[in-house]
Design a protein around this motif. Structure first.
Motif, PDB file in Angstrom:
ATOM      1  N   LEU A 260      -0.306   0.272  -4.865  1.00 26.30           N
ATOM      2  CA  LEU A 260       0.030  -1.136  -4.614  1.00 26.30           C
ATOM      3  C   LEU A 260      -1.230  -1.979  -4.757  1.00 26.30           C
ATOM      4  CD1 LEU A 260       2.383  -0.748  -1.493  1.00 26.30           C
ATOM      5  CD2 LEU A 260       2.980  -0.641  -3.913  1.00 26.30           C
ATOM      6  N   LEU A 261      -1.858  -1.888  -5.921  1.00 32.39           N
ATOM      7  CA  LEU A 261      -3.193  -2.464  -6.115  1.00 32.39           C
ATOM      8  C   LEU A 261      -3.223  -3.970  -5.904  1.00 32.39           C
ATOM      9  CD1 LEU A 261      -6.094  -1.755  -6.857  1.00 32.39           C
ATOM     10  CD2 LEU A 261      -5.506  -2.084  -9.269  1.00 32.39           C
ATOM     11  N   ASP A 262      -2.310  -4.699  -6.530  1.00 35.62           N
ATOM     12  CA  ASP A 262      -2.293  -6.161  -6.373  1.00 35.62           C
ATOM     13  C   ASP A 262      -2.040  -6.561  -4.932  1.00 35.62           C
ATOM     14  OD1 ASP A 262      -2.965  -6.955  -8.868  1.00 35.62           O
ATOM     15  OD2 ASP A 262      -0.931  -7.342  -9.573  1.00 35.62           O
ATOM     16  N   ASN A 263      -1.119  -5.866  -4.287  1.00 38.12           N
ATOM     17  CA  ASN A 263      -0.795  -6.169  -2.898  1.00 38.12           C
ATOM     18  C   ASN A 263      -2.023  -6.002  -2.008  1.00 38.12           C
ATOM     19  OD1 ASN A 263       0.260  -5.001  -0.060  1.00 38.12           O
ATOM     20  ND2 ASN A 263       1.768  -6.441  -0.869  1.00 38.12           N
ATOM     21  N   TYR A 264      -2.843  -4.979  -2.305  1.00 42.51           N
ATOM     22  CA  TYR A 264      -4.051  -4.750  -1.511  1.00 42.51           C
ATOM     23  C   TYR A 264      -5.132  -5.775  -1.841  1.00 42.51           C
ATOM     24  CZ  TYR A 264      -8.612  -2.805  -0.332  1.00 42.51           C
ATOM     25  OH  TYR A 264      -9.892  -2.650   0.124  1.00 42.51           O
ATOM     26  N   LEU A 265      -5.366  -6.012  -3.144  1.00 43.34           N
ATOM     27  CA  LEU A 265      -6.461  -6.900  -3.551  1.00 43.34           C
ATOM     28  C   LEU A 265      -6.256  -8.328  -3.069  1.00 43.34           C
ATOM     29  CD1 LEU A 265      -7.089  -5.648  -7.202  1.00 43.34           C
ATOM     30  CD2 LEU A 265      -8.534  -5.261  -5.206  1.00 43.34           C
ATOM     31  N   SER A 267      -4.516  -9.204  -0.355  1.00 42.38           N
ATOM     32  CA  SER A 267      -4.279  -9.294   1.094  1.00 42.38           C
ATOM     33  C   SER A 267      -5.500  -9.935   1.768  1.00 42.38           C
ATOM     34  CB  SER A 267      -4.019  -7.914   1.684  1.00 42.38           C
ATOM     35  OG  SER A 267      -5.160  -7.090   1.551  1.00 42.38           O
ATOM     36  N   LYS A 268      -5.250 -10.737   2.779  1.00 41.58           N
ATOM     37  CA  LYS A 268      -6.351 -11.429   3.467  1.00 41.58           C
ATOM     38  C   LYS A 268      -7.122 -10.500   4.390  1.00 41.58           C
ATOM     39  CE  LYS A 268      -4.047 -15.921   3.286  1.00 41.58           C
ATOM     40  NZ  LYS A 268      -3.487 -17.062   4.064  1.00 41.58           N
ATOM     41  N   ASP A 269      -6.408  -9.590   5.034  1.00 43.06           N
ATOM     42  CA  ASP A 269      -7.056  -8.657   5.960  1.00 43.06           C
ATOM     43  C   ASP A 269      -7.043  -7.255   5.334  1.00 43.06           C
ATOM     44  OD1 ASP A 269      -8.194  -7.410   8.086  1.00 43.06           O
ATOM     45  OD2 ASP A 269      -6.498  -7.665   9.458  1.00 43.06           O
ATOM     46  N   ASN A 272      -7.225  -3.972   7.603  1.00 40.06           N
ATOM     47  CA  ASN A 272      -6.026  -3.537   8.315  1.00 40.06           C
ATOM     48  C   ASN A 272      -4.808  -3.444   7.389  1.00 40.06           C
ATOM     49  OD1 ASN A 272      -7.333  -3.434  10.881  1.00 40.06           O
ATOM     50  ND2 ASN A 272      -7.209  -5.670  10.977  1.00 40.06           N
ATOM     51  N   TRP A 273      -5.055  -3.312   6.110  1.00 41.91           N
ATOM     52  CA  TRP A 273      -3.953  -3.245   5.155  1.00 41.91           C
ATOM     53  C   TRP A 273      -3.152  -1.962   5.356  1.00 41.91           C
ATOM     54  CZ3 TRP A 273      -2.405   0.158   1.340  1.00 41.91           C
ATOM     55  CH2 TRP A 273      -1.445  -0.311   0.439  1.00 41.91           C
ATOM     56  N   SER A 274      -1.851  -2.064   5.185  1.00 40.66           N
ATOM     57  CA  SER A 274      -0.988  -0.891   5.262  1.00 40.66           C
ATOM     58  C   SER A 274       0.092  -0.997   4.191  1.00 40.66           C
ATOM     59  CB  SER A 274      -0.332  -0.781   6.645  1.00 40.66           C
ATOM     60  OG  SER A 274       0.445  -1.946   6.918  1.00 40.66           O
ATOM     61  N   TRP A 275       0.787   0.097   3.963  1.00 37.05           N
ATOM     62  CA  TRP A 275       1.820   0.149   2.924  1.00 37.05           C
ATOM     63  C   TRP A 275       2.899  -0.902   3.199  1.00 37.05           C
ATOM     64  CZ3 TRP A 275       2.325   3.446  -1.363  1.00 37.05           C
ATOM     65  CH2 TRP A 275       3.561   3.399  -2.020  1.00 37.05           C
ATOM     66  N   THR A 276       3.201  -1.695   2.165  1.00 39.35           N
ATOM     67  CA  THR A 276       4.220  -2.742   2.282  1.00 39.35           C
ATOM     68  C   THR A 276       5.463  -2.308   1.522  1.00 39.35           C
ATOM     69  OG1 THR A 276       2.447  -4.399   2.329  1.00 39.35           O
ATOM     70  CG2 THR A 276       4.701  -5.188   1.968  1.00 39.35           C
ATOM     71  N   SER A 277       6.540  -2.067   2.237  1.00 41.69           N
ATOM     72  CA  SER A 277       7.780  -1.608   1.602  1.00 41.69           C
ATOM     73  C   SER A 277       8.375  -2.699   0.725  1.00 41.69           C
ATOM     74  CB  SER A 277       8.794  -1.186   2.659  1.00 41.69           C
ATOM     75  OG  SER A 277       8.308  -0.088   3.395  1.00 41.69           O
ATOM     76  N   GLY A 278       8.985  -2.291  -0.367  1.00 41.19           N
ATOM     77  CA  GLY A 278       9.645  -3.229  -1.268  1.00 41.19           C
ATOM     78  C   GLY A 278       8.788  -3.712  -2.413  1.00 41.19           C
ATOM     79  N   CYS A 279       7.489  -3.373  -2.412  1.00 40.11           N
ATOM     80  CA  CYS A 279       6.595  -3.808  -3.496  1.00 40.11           C
ATOM     81  C   CYS A 279       6.672  -2.833  -4.674  1.00 40.11           C
ATOM     82  CB  CYS A 279       5.151  -3.879  -3.007  1.00 40.11           C
ATOM     83  SG  CYS A 279       4.850  -5.174  -1.804  1.00 40.11           S
ATOM     84  N   ARG A 280       6.570  -3.376  -5.882  1.00 39.11           N
ATOM     85  CA  ARG A 280       6.555  -2.528  -7.067  1.00 39.11           C
ATOM     86  C   ARG A 280       5.196  -1.859  -7.214  1.00 39.11           C
ATOM     87  NH1 ARG A 280      10.406  -2.543 -10.729  1.00 39.11           N
ATOM     88  NH2 ARG A 280       8.922  -1.834 -12.313  1.00 39.11           N
ATOM     89  N   VAL A 281       5.208  -0.648  -7.734  1.00 34.81           N
ATOM     90  CA  VAL A 281       3.957   0.067  -7.973  1.00 34.81           C
ATOM     91  C   VAL A 281       3.197  -0.607  -9.113  1.00 34.81           C
ATOM     92  CG1 VAL A 281       2.958   2.268  -8.737  1.00 34.81           C
ATOM     93  CG2 VAL A 281       4.865   2.253  -7.115  1.00 34.81           C
TER      94      VAL A 281
END
Length: 517
Positions: A260-265, A267-269, A272-281
């Motif tokens: 989930l590279l985009d979701n991590y990059l 993210s503001k925090d 404390n990032w964690s796996w976000t359900s529903g996101c495309r790989v």
């Protein structure tokens, strides 16, 4: 050349002179094909489809047409360099002349705006033109043209382009929206380990910055080139992990963050990032991991630990995405310890039937089956029994049911287990005896090259060998059962004959008894 219609006509003419079909990749290459070749994902099937039947062409006429196209002054060359349609013509010409070193050494400097007479002085690129070429690479049309130049350039010219134009400026060029594609081509078509090492020294510590600005393609190309040439694998693996984790962070989060590279990059925090359900790989994150899992196991220990530490729900969610499934399949096909592969497969207990019904899940289920021992294979097939009817109605289901022999397990579990044990034993013995020694001896005799079809061919041969073993063992099983059936029929026939023989003797006794009376 600078007209959309005229460009198409000239490209068709060049293809006719070469003797290749007009709809070939020389006329217009697919971006997916180029990407798969660069990232070592070029399968044997794709290689066969790409192989063209070259008909009788006019090679002299081809060289003449290309020479005449480039007989223009510096102003006209400058216009051709940045025009979209003339760039397509020059790309086609270069691809068609691939392998003709002398001709390429003559025309590539002209395309780059250099004086061809310098070739006699043992150099091709003038120092005064270096900065101009760097600026041109930032133009869309010339960037695509430079990609093809780097692909077909003879080794001496490639080395000069690398040393004079790119070395020392790789990061700055990679930051540009268009120029970064030329850097990807430079990395992908590197000729030796020294060049990959120099690129790694320059870009390795900047992987985090490249990912942040959306240049994951540059990172993916570097990982693939490192694996292809077996150069700086430990360094690339370490720098890549450092790109997504901060000091003292748990390394178990590496693989989820790449998935989930985009979701991590974004993210503001991040801490404390964690796996976000529903996101495309993330597609490029998936491609990076696929290349990485081709590294030797000692280079990817943090990644092995990370992927086997994922929650079962996260693994299942990743598998339902085609890009995520490719990563899991790459891990199962990697050189990671068998114990770690079984650990990941065990997380999917009770979900194999659900996965098999998914359009892309059947391939993963079969990969899991092939990487498992007999008890774990039994768990997978047991899950298949619950969805056997539904699975048989899907497009991919009948083949999966046949490959896993689900019907055989449901009818005769003991014989199924015996067959699976035999298959595993024969397959492991074959690998230990032939494949490993063969691959080691081949690597000693042949240093790593950029020919990706050899690895694909080896994988195909192993797959065929596995199928042959399955066929032979199945024939042995069927012959054994047929022998048993023949024995049973024979014994039944003998018993019937005995009964027939006994009946006349009984009748004789009755007749004798009546005569006495």
């Amino acid at each position: 050349m600078c007209n959309c219609h005229g460009s198409h006509v000239i490209r068709s003419l060049l293809c006719l002179c070469k003797g290749v079909p007009l709809d070939s990749e020389f006329h217009s290459a697919k971006s997916s094909t180029v990407l798969s070749r660069r990232l070592n994902l070029y399968s044997d099937k794709e290689h066969k489809n790409e192989t063209l039947i070259v008909h009788q062409g006019f090679p002299d006429l081809l060289e003449f047409v290309v020479s005449e196209m480039l007989k223009c002054n510096a102003t006209d060359i400058a216009a051709l360099q940045v025009d979209q349609y003339s760039s397509l013509v020059l790309q086609t010409a270069l691809k068609l002349l691939a392998g003709q070193e002398q001709e390429l050494l003559r025309i590539i400097p002209v395309i780059l705006g250099c004086n061809v007479e310098n070739a006699d002085q043992s150099y091709f690129i003038e120092t005064t033109e270096v900065q101009n070429i760097r600026d041109l690479v930032k133009e869309s049309a010339f960037s695509h043209l430079m990609e093809v130049i780097l692909e077909v350039a003879p080794d001496t010219l490639y080395d000069e382009i690398f040393m004079k134009i790119f070395k020392g400026s790789l990061y700055d060029i990679s930051c540009h929206h268009y120029a970064n594609f030329a850097v990807q081509a430079l990395i992908s078509y590197a000729r030796n380990q020294d060049q990959v090492g120099a690129i790694c020294e320059e870009l390795g510590p900047r992987m985090r910055d490249l990912l942040k600005m959306g240049r994951a393609g540059v990172v993916a190309s570097l990982i693939a080139a490192s694996q292809r040439h077996h150069a700086c694998e430990h360094k690339c693996s370490k720098e890549l992990a450092a790109a997504v984790i901060i000091a003292n962070e748990d390394p178990n989060c590496i693989v989820p963050r790449f998935l989930l590279l985009d979701n991590y990059l974004f993210s503001k925090d991040k801490a404390n990032w964690s796996w976000t359900s529903g996101c495309r790989v993330h597609v490029m994150g998936s491609l990076i991991l696929q290349s990485l899992f081709k590294y030797p196991s000692d280079c990817i220990q943090p990644y092995i630990t990370s992927i086997t530490s994922m929650d079962s729900s996260h693994v299942l969610e990743a598998l339902k995405d085609s890009s995520g499934a490719r990563v899991i399949e790459a891990f199962l096909g990697s050189k990671a310890p068998e114990k770690q592969k079984k650990k990941l497969i065990s997380k999917l207990k009770g979900h194999f039937g659900e996965l098999a019904l998914h359009p892309s899940g059947s391939f993963t289920v079969e990969k899991c089956f092939n990487a498992s021992d007999v008890p774990l294979r039994e768990v997978i097939v047991s899950d298949m029994l619950g969805v056997q009817k539904e699975l048989s109605k899907t497009r991919q289901g009948p083949l999966l049911l046949r490959n896993l022999d689900v019907d055989g397990f449901s009818r005769q579990p003991e014989q199924w287990r015996s067959r699976q044990k035999s298959k595993l034993t024969v397959y492991k013995d074959f690998l230990a005896e032939f494949v490993e020694e063969e691959s080691v001896s081949w690597e000693k005799k042949n240093p790593p090259t950029t020919d990706l079809s050899k690895k694909a061919t080896q994988q195909t041969n192993i797959k065929k060998m596995r199928q042959e073993i399955d066929t032979v063992l199945a024939s042995f099983t069927s012959s054994d059962s047929s022998k048993k059936n023949k024995k049973q029929k024979k014994s039944g026939k003998e018993q019937g004959d005995n009964d027939v023989e006994q009946k006349p003797s009984a009748d004789k006794k009755k007749r004798k008894h009546r005569q006495k009376r």
